[in-house]
Motif scaffolding. Sequence first.
Motif, PDB file in Angstrom:
ATOM      1  N   ALA A  86       0.904  -1.233   0.148  1.00 51.09           N
ATOM      2  CA  ALA A  86       0.020   0.118  -0.104  1.00 51.09           C
ATOM      3  C   ALA A  86       0.834   1.382   0.079  1.00 51.09           C
ATOM      4  CB  ALA A  86      -1.101  -0.065   1.167  1.00 51.09           C
ATOM      5  N   CYS A  87       0.493   2.160  -0.720  1.00 47.73           N
ATOM      6  CA  CYS A  87       1.114   3.740  -0.581  1.00 47.73           C
ATOM      7  C   CYS A  87       0.610   4.408   0.440  1.00 47.73           C
ATOM      8  CB  CYS A  87       0.740   4.249  -2.023  1.00 47.73           C
ATOM      9  SG  CYS A  87       1.692   6.044  -2.182  1.00 47.73           S
ATOM     10  N   GLY A  88       1.487   4.930   1.055  1.00 49.32           N
ATOM     11  CA  GLY A  88       1.292   5.763   2.339  1.00 49.32           C
ATOM     12  C   GLY A  88       1.822   7.413   2.290  1.00 49.32           C
ATOM     13  N   ASN A  89       1.856   7.719   1.215  1.00 55.04           N
ATOM     14  CA  ASN A  89       2.445   8.989   0.546  1.00 55.04           C
ATOM     15  C   ASN A  89       1.130   9.829   0.248  1.00 55.04           C
ATOM     16  OD1 ASN A  89       3.564  11.496   0.039  1.00 55.04           O
ATOM     17  ND2 ASN A  89       5.162  10.751  -1.552  1.00 55.04           N
ATOM     18  N   ALA A  90       1.051  10.988   1.419  1.00 53.16           N
ATOM     19  CA  ALA A  90      -0.234  11.762   1.148  1.00 53.16           C
ATOM     20  C   ALA A  90      -0.214  12.533  -0.144  1.00 53.16           C
ATOM     21  CB  ALA A  90      -0.243  12.703   2.153  1.00 53.16           C
ATOM     22  N   PHE A  91       0.926  12.739  -0.843  1.00 58.70           N
ATOM     23  CA  PHE A  91       1.287  13.468  -2.088  1.00 58.70           C
ATOM     24  C   PHE A  91       1.183  12.606  -3.335  1.00 58.70           C
ATOM     25  CE2 PHE A  91       2.737  16.112   1.436  1.00 58.70           C
ATOM     26  CZ  PHE A  91       1.967  17.153   1.418  1.00 58.70           C
ATOM     27  N   ALA A  92       1.160  11.408  -3.168  1.00 57.04           N
ATOM     28  CA  ALA A  92       1.303  10.397  -4.236  1.00 57.04           C
ATOM     29  C   ALA A  92      -0.006  10.200  -5.097  1.00 57.04           C
ATOM     30  CB  ALA A  92       1.996   9.076  -3.930  1.00 57.04           C
ATOM     31  N   PRO A  93      -0.053   9.983  -6.065  1.00 56.02           N
ATOM     32  CA  PRO A  93      -1.523   9.679  -6.832  1.00 56.02           C
ATOM     33  C   PRO A  93      -2.230   8.427  -6.417  1.00 56.02           C
ATOM     34  CG  PRO A  93       0.380   9.521  -8.379  1.00 56.02           C
ATOM     35  CD  PRO A  93       1.070  10.010  -7.134  1.00 56.02           C
ATOM     36  N   ASP A  94      -1.184   7.551  -5.944  1.00 51.83           N
ATOM     37  CA  ASP A  94      -1.967   6.230  -5.387  1.00 51.83           C
ATOM     38  C   ASP A  94      -1.945   6.105  -3.950  1.00 51.83           C
ATOM     39  OD1 ASP A  94      -1.863   5.211  -8.230  1.00 51.83           O
ATOM     40  OD2 ASP A  94       0.412   5.099  -7.800  1.00 51.83           O
ATOM     41  N   ASP A  95      -1.868   7.248  -3.132  1.00 53.70           N
ATOM     42  CA  ASP A  95      -2.151   7.297  -1.728  1.00 53.70           C
ATOM     43  C   ASP A  95      -3.161   6.194  -1.157  1.00 53.70           C
ATOM     44  OD1 ASP A  95      -1.656   7.795   0.964  1.00 53.70           O
ATOM     45  OD2 ASP A  95      -3.113   9.469   0.784  1.00 53.70           O
ATOM     46  N   GLY A  96      -3.045   5.453  -0.408  1.00 52.41           N
ATOM     47  CA  GLY A  96      -4.126   4.675   0.299  1.00 52.41           C
ATOM     48  C   GLY A  96      -4.581   3.392  -0.645  1.00 52.41           C
ATOM     49  N   ARG A  97      -4.014   3.338  -2.044  1.00 54.82           N
ATOM     50  CA  ARG A  97      -4.255   2.228  -2.604  1.00 54.82           C
ATOM     51  C   ARG A  97      -3.108   1.089  -2.926  1.00 54.82           C
ATOM     52  NH1 ARG A  97      -5.859   7.086  -5.077  1.00 54.82           N
ATOM     53  NH2 ARG A  97      -8.188   7.085  -5.763  1.00 54.82           N
ATOM     54  N   VAL A  98      -3.628  -0.128  -3.259  1.00 53.04           N
ATOM     55  CA  VAL A  98      -2.740  -1.254  -3.397  1.00 53.04           C
ATOM     56  C   VAL A  98      -1.997  -1.398  -4.745  1.00 53.04           C
ATOM     57  CG1 VAL A  98      -2.425  -3.694  -3.601  1.00 53.04           C
ATOM     58  CG2 VAL A  98      -3.959  -2.807  -1.968  1.00 53.04           C
ATOM     59  N   VAL A  99      -0.580  -0.873  -4.538  1.00 49.14           N
ATOM     60  CA  VAL A  99       0.207  -1.048  -6.000  1.00 49.14           C
ATOM     61  C   VAL A  99       1.276  -2.153  -5.973  1.00 49.14           C
ATOM     62  CG1 VAL A  99       0.193   1.766  -5.818  1.00 49.14           C
ATOM     63  CG2 VAL A  99       2.028   0.516  -4.645  1.00 49.14           C
TER      64      VAL A  99
END
Length: 313
Positions: free
Chosen positions: A223-236
Amino acid sequence: MALVSTIRSRAKEPDQICADAFDLARRSLVEDARVSADTIGDYLGVEATADRVVTHFFDCSDPGYTGWRWAVTVTRAPRSKVVTVDESVLLPGADSLLAPAWVPWHDRLRPGDVGIGDLLPASADDERLVPFVVLDGDDAVTDWFLPRTDSENADAGPRTAAEIEVPGRSRVLSAYGRDDAAERWYEGDHGPHTPVSEAAPANCVSCGFFVPLSGGLGRLFGACGNAFAPDDGRVVSADHGCGAHSEAVLTAAAPGGGPVIDELGYDLVDLPGVSVEETAFEPLSRETYPESTAGPETPPEPETSSEPETSSG
């Protein structure tokens, strides 16, 4: 030696007495089927259904049923010339407007169709799920749910899935369900084959904001935990990426500086009653405007007298 059947197959010929009863078929639509005479169009023909059974077809003139046909089936008993009506129906023709074929609801569902308040229960035989007692391997279900016929398996485990001490979780992903989810995630918008991932400076596996999943899926996904990333909170996927990588650095200084104002140039614009195209412009030169190039006038010098000054005493 090949055997050849002496029985010849041929299309059934309509019974002549039944075929001549098209007036009876039309009257039955009006009198028996209560069909409005205005909706019964031209006679389209007859078709043999069985021995002494034929169907008469009439065009449907109702604008709401364009291309449909009235079908009246008639018959008669052997050695009888009395024709009776079997049934009257409205059938679609080759050019009729039909509703789309019915599709079961589970085949019509698409990702994102479940909204607020909607329920989508998984079926009991969903191949993506297996009982929670999977311990060894992918689908190695233990004998916890076998009938307890002797003392040997009396303490094998719970009788039903409801007895497992995990409220609300009696099934988990099967091997098929896990592979199906992995393939869907990997080929989706959060896998490596996206424009944002191909332009990324590095993969998610080396990013400090990447949180790996547990279990078998954790070997490839997190999971992405970067609030500024386009995939924040999603499985990547681990080989996914974006420009918000924790170790990304700028390779060149961003262009800066304020806006440049041109104070020397000018634009010619039209004014009320004055057109730029119809105005004659003369160049600024010494010959055209000599006074504009002359220097400032020098004040005249005061007049001086040659006689000596005398003072009165």
